[in-house]
Motif scaffolding. Structure first.
Motif, PDB file in Angstrom:
ATOM      1  N   ASP A  27       8.001  28.714  31.532  1.00 36.35           N
ATOM      2  CA  ASP A  27       8.681  27.666  30.576  1.00 36.35           C
ATOM      3  C   ASP A  27       9.997  27.792  30.866  1.00 36.35           C
ATOM      4  O   ASP A  27      10.523  26.808  30.768  1.00 36.35           O
ATOM      5  CB  ASP A  27       8.101  28.224  29.233  1.00 36.35           C
ATOM      6  N   PRO A  56       6.153  23.729  32.475  1.00 38.41           N
ATOM      7  CA  PRO A  56       5.214  23.912  31.149  1.00 38.41           C
ATOM      8  C   PRO A  56       3.757  23.940  31.726  1.00 38.41           C
ATOM      9  O   PRO A  56       2.863  24.690  31.005  1.00 38.41           O
ATOM     10  CB  PRO A  56       5.501  22.883  30.485  1.00 38.41           C
ATOM     11  N   ASP A  89      11.261  25.605  33.598  1.00 35.77           N
ATOM     12  CA  ASP A  89      11.080  24.020  33.598  1.00 35.77           C
ATOM     13  C   ASP A  89       9.617  23.705  34.145  1.00 35.77           C
ATOM     14  O   ASP A  89       9.399  22.635  34.837  1.00 35.77           O
ATOM     15  CB  ASP A  89      12.006  23.149  33.685  1.00 35.77           C
ATOM     16  N   ALA A 142       2.903  27.501  33.005  1.00 39.22           N
ATOM     17  CA  ALA A 142       3.359  28.271  31.726  1.00 39.22           C
ATOM     18  C   ALA A 142       2.082  28.109  30.942  1.00 39.22           C
ATOM     19  O   ALA A 142       1.441  29.238  30.465  1.00 39.22           O
ATOM     20  CB  ALA A 142       4.607  28.011  30.850  1.00 39.22           C
ATOM     21  N   ARG A 143       1.479  27.005  30.460  1.00 48.04           N
ATOM     22  CA  ARG A 143       0.165  27.024  29.818  1.00 48.04           C
ATOM     23  C   ARG A 143      -0.797  27.537  30.416  1.00 48.04           C
ATOM     24  O   ARG A 143      -1.664  28.066  29.828  1.00 48.04           O
ATOM     25  CB  ARG A 143       0.222  25.627  29.122  1.00 48.04           C
ATOM     26  N   ALA A 151      13.786  27.075  27.967  1.00 46.31           N
ATOM     27  CA  ALA A 151      13.831  26.332  29.430  1.00 46.31           C
ATOM     28  C   ALA A 151      15.036  26.492  29.768  1.00 46.31           C
ATOM     29  O   ALA A 151      16.208  26.594  29.445  1.00 46.31           O
ATOM     30  CB  ALA A 151      13.108  24.993  29.343  1.00 46.31           C
ATOM     31  N   SER A 179       5.695  27.008  23.594  1.00 46.30           N
ATOM     32  CA  SER A 179       5.937  26.080  24.731  1.00 46.30           C
ATOM     33  C   SER A 179       5.747  24.627  24.383  1.00 46.30           C
ATOM     34  O   SER A 179       6.556  23.750  24.964  1.00 46.30           O
ATOM     35  CB  SER A 179       4.848  26.382  26.018  1.00 46.30           C
TER      36      SER A 179
END
Length: 1007
Positions: free
Chosen positions: A587, A592, A590, A595-596, A824, A625
């Motif tokens: 995250d 996402p 940058d 990250a998720r 971020a 997030s």
């Protein structure tokens, strides 16, 4: 012998009974609901609920009743629910049997669901969550998981309710353990479309400000399905009628009056006074004496039995009484018959208990010290010989402690903590472990359980404190464990202790440096070792701490190494913890999507391994997030799911359970999904005051926006001492304090409050620089209005002071936006919106505000911040009217802002929009301005009067025009007409005539 309240018609409770019957009728129709019945001890709550139960049963409902007990030393998790649901296991109805059979998780609560015995010789609390990194014992495979228990309880009630209404009655909620409170909250939050009525009673006078039930009550009363019934003491006439009903023979009027007066409207007191004797002058002075005087009428054997039962802390079976009292069967039968006949005891479900808790308290308090010790010892001995069942060890520990048998109490406490944790009650487990620590040194080493030492207990206490909402105590226990280390401790054990301390320090403010030192000590101990569970956990924790310290590359290496080690040794919980950190790092970079994916994987692995805290952390970071990108709907859904899981697992007040609850509330505020308001949602005793402050601050914006001034000011004062312990509390309470001052017209105070919080945050930790953008924008907004008001009054000095204060804040906001560190690598939509709002406000520091900048602010908050966008629409309309650019657009903005303010009941904004609309002659749909009553024929139009009112306050024509959004020339025309109508030759004369004729309200006149 007078009749007791249960044997006479219900007196003076018609309204309360009507409410309860109406609630039951709603439940019969499939409209599930809940009722909270409050009142003082002895006021008749049980009598009222008994009447309701009989009414419901007569209409075919299944009535389930459970009671809480005043067992302070740890308590029995879910006791009222276990008692209420116990009849289901014996019910011959095939529907009920089927509902129970398909839910094996209910075995934890039902009588036949005895917990599996512990392996011989092992007594320490089980390792139910791998994240604890204290694997002293493996959870039995039969353990179905606390996650299923709440759903099982809700499911069985729901399934039975399909075939017949169900009434769940929970009495004495003020004594409920934290697990029972969590389960009740879970049920009430899911009462939809069921033929189910939940009724809970509690003593109102016992729920003081910091009582642990208070937070739950605040939460419950917000729910639309919950109603409250307050049972008040009888009035004078009602008390007399009740006393007359009690008497089974004629009683002199003066005695009836005396008892009614002495009872102070409390039915139970009246019963006891009547039972003590009818001669008013002979009545004892104190209630305890009144209660105990009942015993003087009993035989010695009956008094002995009654005193024995008072020490039990629970209802007592006949067999237990026979053993503990030492009476033979005939003597015991006669003694019990006498106590029941005199209404001291009652029989419930085949066991004996006191008719009222107050009577039990009075009798127990009157025991001699030696009597108490002997009775508790006898109960402990009997419990030790009986088969184990739910709550067995907690009861054994209770009686052993009271009888000073510490050798028996110590292992019983550890087994009770074991059971409490398995039932999802970390608070109860903590109290058991703390008691074990208290008596540790008093128990000879030879009598202590094998493979247990003080170091392990300190680690357990730290873990349970952290998961039950007491982070300060978690840190204290962690530090004590570190101090207890000695040279003989194995390196891996020492690493676990240092890691435990580092983990709890990670979740506290101002301790990052200490956390780094602690985790580095742990890493030094295992860095050169082969992969192991301990090494994997140390690496995972080190990765999280390094990320917090901004050392992203080092954090990434530790996290990836932790994943590799964890996979090699099967430490799935540690792998999940490291994956959460990798998700957070993605995250920050940058990415996402990456990250998720990491966070979802972490959540699944945490659930798989039973690492409940790691699972909550993964859900929390997943929600953040989405929140950071302004995706509020998704974030709210994720936080809601996380809050529910925390409730189900007993981790409501753990760090991440609390964090998600606070963020869930905050996002509902921003998104315009405002719940019904109460004063606070703070937890109380048993939960850290720091966490209580955090929850209070999350509800504070609602109180300010809705104009709850007294509530807001009260909590602002209460929250100030908690700023250093929880800077997020400072951020929220500082912002809402500035907003409150703004709405109250105290613009200089608003600016001062903003600077106070900004200076505090930056002196505390410069990492909070970005958080000051919103604070600074609110300060600029206040400074702009302050400056405009000063210019309107012609006070150039004040105008210059306000403009200078605003420019200083604008410079700070720009600096914070450019140099602050977001999660971020780029600023999210929220920060960008507040920066736009600061610039728009700044445009009005030295003159008329710029409508184009306010239009950008409106657009900036379009990512989902409904309320803040409505405020910007109001400012946008002001700027359009002031510059006379686009009256139609201004009207549209006012209507849109009013719709939001009215729907949310945002009183301050709604009133401000209506006042602006009135002055600008904008019609708000559904709002009709109230015409002013005039004592005489009024020759002035509304616009002429508005002009004259401002002239009376000393305004120049230019200032009047700016305030009413008309030109200076138009003001002059209106004044000429006013003077002609009133026969005045000067402005001051027109004002004086208007006052004389009552055309203007008395107020400030022209100087």
């Amino acid at each position: 012998m007078p009749r007791l309240g249960s044997g006479i018609p219900l007196v003076a409770r018609a309204d309360e009974m009507r409410q309860l019957r109406a609630a039951f009728s709603s439940a019969e129709r499939g409209e599930a609901c809940a009722v909270l019945v409050s009142g003082d001890a002895g006021v008749g709550k049980t009598r009222l609920l008994t009447e309701l139960s009989e009414h419901a049963a007569s209409r075919g409902a299944l009535v389930l009743t459970g009671r809480c007990l005043d067992v302070r030393e740890g308590g029995l998790p879910y006791l009222p629910f276990a008692e209420a649901l116990a009849p289901l296991s014996l019910d011959e109805d095939p529907v009920v049997a089927e509902a129970v059979l398909v839910r094996p998780a209910l075995a934890r609560l039902l009588p036949q669901g005895v917990m599996p015995p512990s392996p011989a010789g092992e007594h320490l609390v089980p390792d139910t969550s791998a994240e604890r990194d204290v694997p002293y014992r493996v959870r039995p495979e039969q353990d179905l998981g606390q996650l299923q228990l709440f759903d099982a309880v809700l499911g069985v009630l729901t399934q039975v309710a399909v075939h017949r209404p169900v009434v769940l009655v929970l009495e004495d909620l003020h004594w409920a353990d934290s697990s029972s409170r969590n389960l009740l909250s879970f049920l009430l939050n899911r009462l939809r479309g069921k033929r189910l009525l939940v009724v809970a009673s509690y003593r109102d006078e016992d729920v003081y400000r910091r009582h642990p039930l208070r937070a739950l009550l605040v939460e419950m009363v917000r729910l639309p399905v919950v109603t409250q019934v307050e049972l008040r003491p009888f009035g004078a006439a009602e008390a007399r009628a009740f006393v007359e009903a009690l008497a089974d023979a004629p009683v002199p009027a003066e005695v009836l009056a005396g008892v009614a007066e002495r009872s102070e409207g409390n039915p139970f007191f009246a019963e006891e006074l009547m039972a003590a004797g009818v001669e008013c002058e002979d009545l004892p002075a104190g209630l305890a004496e009144v209660l105990l005087s009942r015993l003087e009428r009993l035989s010695p054997e009956a008094r002995r039995v009654v005193r024995t039962i008072s020490a039990a802390g629970d209802s007592v079976s006949h067999a237990a009484l026979a053993e503990v009292t030492g009476l033979d069967e005939l003597e015991l039968d006669e003694a019990l018959r006498e106590a029941v006949h005199h209404h001291v005891l009652v029989i419930e479900r085949g066991a004996y208990t006191f008719r009222h808790a107050l009577l039990q308290e009075a009798v127990y308090g009157d025991l001699l010290p030696g009597e108490r010790v002997r009775m508790h010892a006898a109960y402990a001995a009997r419990i030790g010989r009986t088969p184990q069942g739910r709550g067995h060890d907690a009861k054994l520990a209770y009686h052993s402690l009271r009888s000073r048998d510490l050798r028996t109490a110590l292992p019983a406490l550890l087994r009770a903590a074991d059971e409490a944790e398995r039932l999802g009650a970390p608070g109860a487990a903590l109290r058991h472990i703390e008691q074990a620590l208290e008596i540790w040194d008093a128990v000879p080493e030879a009598d202590r359980p094998e493979r247990i030492d003080e170091l392990k207990l300190l680690q357990e206490a730290s873990y349970f404190a952290a998961t039950s909402g007491e982070p300060e105590r978690a840190i204290a226990f962690g530090r004590s464990a570190v101090h207890a280390l000695n040279r003989g401790v194995p390196r891996e054990t020492a690493a676990k202790v240092w890691r435990r301390l580092a983990e709890v320090l990670l979740n506290a403010e101002g301790t990052l440096h200490e956390a780094l030192n602690a985790i580095n000590r742990a890493w030094e101990l295992v860095a050169d070792s082969e992969p192991s569970k301990t090494r994997a956990w140390v690496l995972a924790t080190r990765a999280a701490i390094l990320r917090n310290a901004g050392r992203y590359e080092d954090s990434n290496w530790n996290a990836r190494t932790a994943v590799a080690d964890a996979k090699a040794v099967g430490a799935t919980g540690a792998e999940a913890a490291a994956l959460v950190t990798l998700g957070a790092l993605a995250d920050a970079a940058d990415d996402p999507a990456e990250a998720r994916a990491r966070l979802r994987e972490a959540e699944n692995k945490a659930l798989e391994s039973g690492s409940l805290n790691v699972g909550l952390r993964a859900v929390c970071f997943l929600g953040m997030s989405h929140e950071d990108l302004g995706e509020y709907d998704a974030a709210i859904d994720i936080y809601r799911r996380g809050v529910e899981r925390a409730e189900e697992t007993g981790l409501t007040w753990s760090i991440y359970g609390l964090e998600m609850r606070a963020r869930y509330v905050s996002l509902r505020y921003l998104s315009g999904d405002w719940p019904a308001m109460a004063s606070t949602n703070a937890p109380a005793r048993g939960v850290s005051s720091m966490l209580a402050a955090r929850m209070t601050s999350s509800w504070l914006p609602f109180a300010v926006a809705r104009g709850r001034v007294a509530t807001a000011e009260k909590h602002l004062a209460e929250l100030r001492p908690h700023w250093r312990a929880e800077p997020l509390t400072a951020i929220v309470s500082g912002a809402t304090g500035a907003e409150l001052a703004f709405w109250q017209g105290e613009y200089e105070m608003a600016v001062a409050r903003v600077w106070k919080v900004i200076e505090f945050l930056l002196s505390f930790d410069e990492g909070y620089l970005l958080a000051t953008v919103r604070l600074g924008a609110l300060g600029v907004e206040a400074a702009a209005v302050w400056a405009a008001g000063a210019r309107l009054r012609g006070d150039e000095g004040a105008a210059g002071q306000a403009a200078a204060a605003g420019r200083k804040l604008v410079d700070h906001v720009r600096h914070a936006g450019a140099n602050g560190t977001p999660r971020a690598s780029t600023l999210g939509p929220e920060a960008r919106a507040w920066l736009a709002r600061a610039e728009a406000s700044a445009s009005g520091l030295d003159g008329l505000p710029d409508p184009s900048l306010w239009a950008r602010a409106v657009e900036g908050f379009g990512y989902g911040a409904v309320y803040e966008q409505a405020i910007c629409r109001w400012h946008h309309a002001q700027s359009l009217l002031a510059t006379q650019e686009n009256a139609d657009l201004a009207a549209k903005e006012l209507v849109a802002a009013h719709e939001v303010a009215d729907r949310l009941d945002a009183a301050f904004l709604r009133d401000a929009v209506r006042e602006l609309a009135r002055r600008a002659r904008v019609e708000i749909p559904g709002v009709t301005p109230k015409p002013l009553a005039r004592p005489t024929i009024d020759p002035l139009t509304e616009r002429e009067r508005a002009v004259l009112e401002r002239v009376a306050l000393g305004r120049t024509n230019k200032q009047v025009g700016e305030e009413l959004y008309i030109s200076e020339k138009t003001v002059s025309v209106h004044l000429s007409r006013v003077m002609a109508k009133l026969g005045a030759s000067r402005r001051a004369e027109a004002v004086a005539i208007a006052y004389d004729r009552g055309l203007l309200a008395q107020g400030a006149q022209t100087p």
